[in-house]
Scaffold this motif. Structure first.
Motif, short mmCIF file in Angstrom:
data_model
loop_
_atom_site.label_atom_id
_atom_site.label_comp_id
_atom_site.label_asym_id
_atom_site.label_seq_id
_atom_site.Cartn_x
_atom_site.Cartn_y
_atom_site.Cartn_z
N ARG A 28 0.82 -1.22 0.00
CA ARG A 28 0.00 0.00 0.00
C ARG A 28 0.85 1.27 0.00
NH1 ARG A 28 -2.56 0.37 6.14
NH2 ARG A 28 -0.59 0.41 7.30
N VAL A 29 2.15 1.13 -0.15
CA VAL A 29 3.03 2.29 0.00
C VAL A 29 3.88 2.58 -1.24
CG1 VAL A 29 3.19 2.11 2.50
CG2 VAL A 29 4.80 0.84 1.09
N ASP A 30 3.66 1.89 -2.34
CA ASP A 30 4.50 2.10 -3.52
C ASP A 30 3.92 3.18 -4.42
OD1 ASP A 30 6.81 -0.19 -4.24
OD2 ASP A 30 5.42 -0.68 -2.62
N SER A 31 4.77 4.11 -4.82
CA SER A 31 4.34 5.15 -5.76
C SER A 31 4.44 4.66 -7.19
CB SER A 31 5.20 6.40 -5.59
OG SER A 31 6.57 6.11 -5.82
N PHE A 32 5.18 3.58 -7.41
CA PHE A 32 5.30 3.01 -8.76
C PHE A 32 5.45 1.49 -8.68
CE2 PHE A 32 7.47 1.78 -12.65
CZ PHE A 32 6.71 2.44 -13.61
N GLY A 33 6.61 1.01 -8.25
CA GLY A 33 6.82 -0.43 -8.12
C GLY A 33 7.61 -1.01 -9.28
N ILE A 34 8.91 -0.72 -9.32
CA ILE A 34 9.74 -1.21 -10.42
C ILE A 34 9.80 -2.73 -10.46
CG2 ILE A 34 12.15 -1.32 -11.21
CD1 ILE A 34 12.42 1.60 -10.59
N VAL A 35 9.62 -3.39 -9.31
CA VAL A 35 9.69 -4.85 -9.31
C VAL A 35 8.60 -5.46 -10.18
CG1 VAL A 35 10.91 -5.20 -7.14
CG2 VAL A 35 8.43 -4.84 -7.13
N TYR A 36 7.47 -4.78 -10.34
CA TYR A 36 6.45 -5.30 -11.26
C TYR A 36 7.02 -5.34 -12.69
CZ TYR A 36 3.28 -4.10 -7.40
OH TYR A 36 2.66 -4.00 -6.17
N LEU A 37 7.74 -4.30 -13.07
CA LEU A 37 8.34 -4.27 -14.40
C LEU A 37 9.37 -5.38 -14.55
CD1 LEU A 37 8.97 -0.44 -14.98
CD2 LEU A 37 6.84 -1.74 -15.14
N GLU A 38 10.15 -5.61 -13.50
CA GLU A 38 11.17 -6.65 -13.56
C GLU A 38 10.53 -8.03 -13.73
OE1 GLU A 38 14.76 -4.71 -10.93
OE2 GLU A 38 13.08 -5.58 -9.85
N ALA A 39 9.40 -8.26 -13.05
CA ALA A 39 8.69 -9.52 -13.24
C ALA A 39 8.13 -9.62 -14.65
CB ALA A 39 7.57 -9.64 -12.20
N TRP A 40 7.54 -8.54 -15.14
CA TRP A 40 7.00 -8.53 -16.51
C TRP A 40 8.08 -8.82 -17.54
CZ3 TRP A 40 3.78 -3.53 -15.53
CH2 TRP A 40 2.49 -3.88 -15.08
N ALA A 41 9.29 -8.32 -17.29
CA ALA A 41 10.38 -8.55 -18.24
C ALA A 41 10.64 -10.05 -18.43
CB ALA A 41 11.65 -7.85 -17.78
N TYR A 42 10.25 -10.85 -17.43
CA TYR A 42 10.38 -12.31 -17.53
C TYR A 42 9.05 -12.96 -17.91
CZ TYR A 42 15.15 -12.43 -15.91
OH TYR A 42 16.52 -12.28 -15.82
N GLY A 43 8.08 -12.16 -18.34
CA GLY A 43 6.80 -12.71 -18.77
C GLY A 43 5.96 -13.25 -17.64
N VAL A 44 6.10 -12.67 -16.45
CA VAL A 44 5.38 -13.15 -15.26
C VAL A 44 4.23 -12.20 -14.92
CG1 VAL A 44 5.60 -13.69 -12.80
CG2 VAL A 44 7.49 -14.21 -14.36
N PRO A 45 3.01 -12.71 -14.72
CA PRO A 45 1.91 -11.85 -14.30
C PRO A 45 2.11 -11.39 -12.86
CG PRO A 45 1.21 -14.14 -14.20
CD PRO A 45 2.60 -14.13 -14.82
N VAL A 46 1.56 -10.25 -12.52
CA VAL A 46 1.81 -9.66 -11.20
C VAL A 46 0.49 -9.40 -10.47
CG1 VAL A 46 3.93 -8.58 -12.03
CG2 VAL A 46 1.80 -7.27 -12.03
N ILE A 47 0.59 -9.33 -9.15
CA ILE A 47 -0.54 -8.98 -8.30
C ILE A 47 -0.13 -7.84 -7.40
CG2 ILE A 47 -2.14 -9.77 -6.52
CD1 ILE A 47 -1.80 -12.60 -7.59
N GLY A 48 -0.92 -6.78 -7.40
CA GLY A 48 -0.68 -5.63 -6.54
C GLY A 48 -1.98 -5.21 -5.88
N CYS A 49 -1.93 -4.08 -5.21
CA CYS A 49 -3.11 -3.58 -4.49
C CYS A 49 -3.63 -2.29 -5.11
CB CYS A 49 -2.76 -3.31 -3.03
SG CYS A 49 -2.64 -4.82 -2.05
N ARG A 50 -4.90 -2.03 -4.85
CA ARG A 50 -5.50 -0.76 -5.25
C ARG A 50 -5.10 0.29 -4.22
NH1 ARG A 50 -9.75 -4.47 -5.92
NH2 ARG A 50 -10.18 -4.93 -8.14
N ALA A 51 -3.85 0.69 -4.29
CA ALA A 51 -3.29 1.64 -3.32
C ALA A 51 -2.08 2.31 -3.93
CB ALA A 51 -2.90 0.91 -2.03
N GLY A 52 -1.81 3.54 -3.48
CA GLY A 52 -0.65 4.26 -3.98
C GLY A 52 -0.72 4.44 -5.48
N GLY A 53 0.44 4.33 -6.12
CA GLY A 53 0.49 4.51 -7.56
C GLY A 53 0.36 3.21 -8.34
N VAL A 54 0.16 2.10 -7.63
CA VAL A 54 0.15 0.79 -8.30
C VAL A 54 -0.96 0.66 -9.35
CG1 VAL A 54 -0.09 -1.69 -7.90
CG2 VAL A 54 1.32 -0.32 -6.38
#
Length: 208
Positions: free
Chosen positions: A103-129
């Motif tokens: 709930r505290v991420d303004s962006f979340g670069i780790v989501y991009l890093e996971a996507w770069a490996y073709g991995v789906p991601v799960i985040g929250c409806r909070a912050g900039g996510v």
């Protein structure tokens, strides 16, 4: 790129699907919620392994939750501490679902890093996510602090390989289209050129 998922799985004796969390193990990052969500899945018979790649930071209720785990749950978890370099790449390459319900991420670069490996991601409806993850397209969004909803989101991806593949590919396409350094440089260059042009005096009306 360059990760070896098979090597990581062999090193850590992993046979089932991998759910990865990569962040500090704090309440605000959702580490406790994910732990509780995975417990629900294990109780329903899931053979998924939870990989925790991040340092423990106090204060946090995570360590108490972890210490209270039954041994049957503890053996389904791989705690790595902070990761980087080749190990980080190997972890991402081995991952089936990436979950950081923060709930505290303004962006979340780790989501991009996971996507770069073709991995789906799960985040929250909070912050900039929600501005990063397109819910239902390249990942899923859940309410913060809701282990039940998080468990359902993780399970929905674990049981549907084709959905995982499609979401992960959309995420990878998003990274390649918008978030490589070349793309970022071009965007910044256009902004600066526009600012310079706007600040330049009209031709023939310069200062004397």
């Amino acid at each position: 790129h360059g990760g070896d998922g098979s090597r990581f799985r062999a090193q850590h004796a992993i046979d089932g699907p991998v759910v990865t969390f990569m962040a500090a193990l704090t309440d605000d990052k959702g580490a406790v919620d994910l732990l509780q969500a995975m417990q629900r899945l294990w109780q329903r018979g899931s053979n998924a392994v939870l990989v925790l790649a991040g340092p423990s930071v106090l204060p946090s209720s995570f360590e108490k939750r972890f210490d209270d785990l039954a041994e049957a749950d503890r053996v389904r978890i791989r705690r790595l501490g902070a990761v980087g370099g080749q190990l980080k790449q190997d972890v991402l390459a081995s991952t089936d679902v990436f979950a950081m319900p923060s709930r505290v991420d303004s962006f979340g670069i780790v989501y991009l890093e996971a996507w770069a490996y073709g991995v789906p991601v799960i985040g929250c409806r909070a912050g900039g996510v929600p501005d990063v993850i397109d819910d239902g397209q390249d990942g899923l969004l859940v309410p913060f602090g809701d282990p039940g909803a998080l468990a359902r989101a993780v399970e929905s991806l674990l049981v549907d390989r084709e959905r995982r593949r499609e979401m992960g590919q959309r995420g990878r396409n998003k990274v390649e289209s918008h978030f490589t350094w070349d793309r970022i440089y071009e965007g910044l260059r256009r902004i600066y050129e526009g600012l310079v042009e706007a600040a330049s005096p009209p031709q023939g009306k310069g200062r004397h």
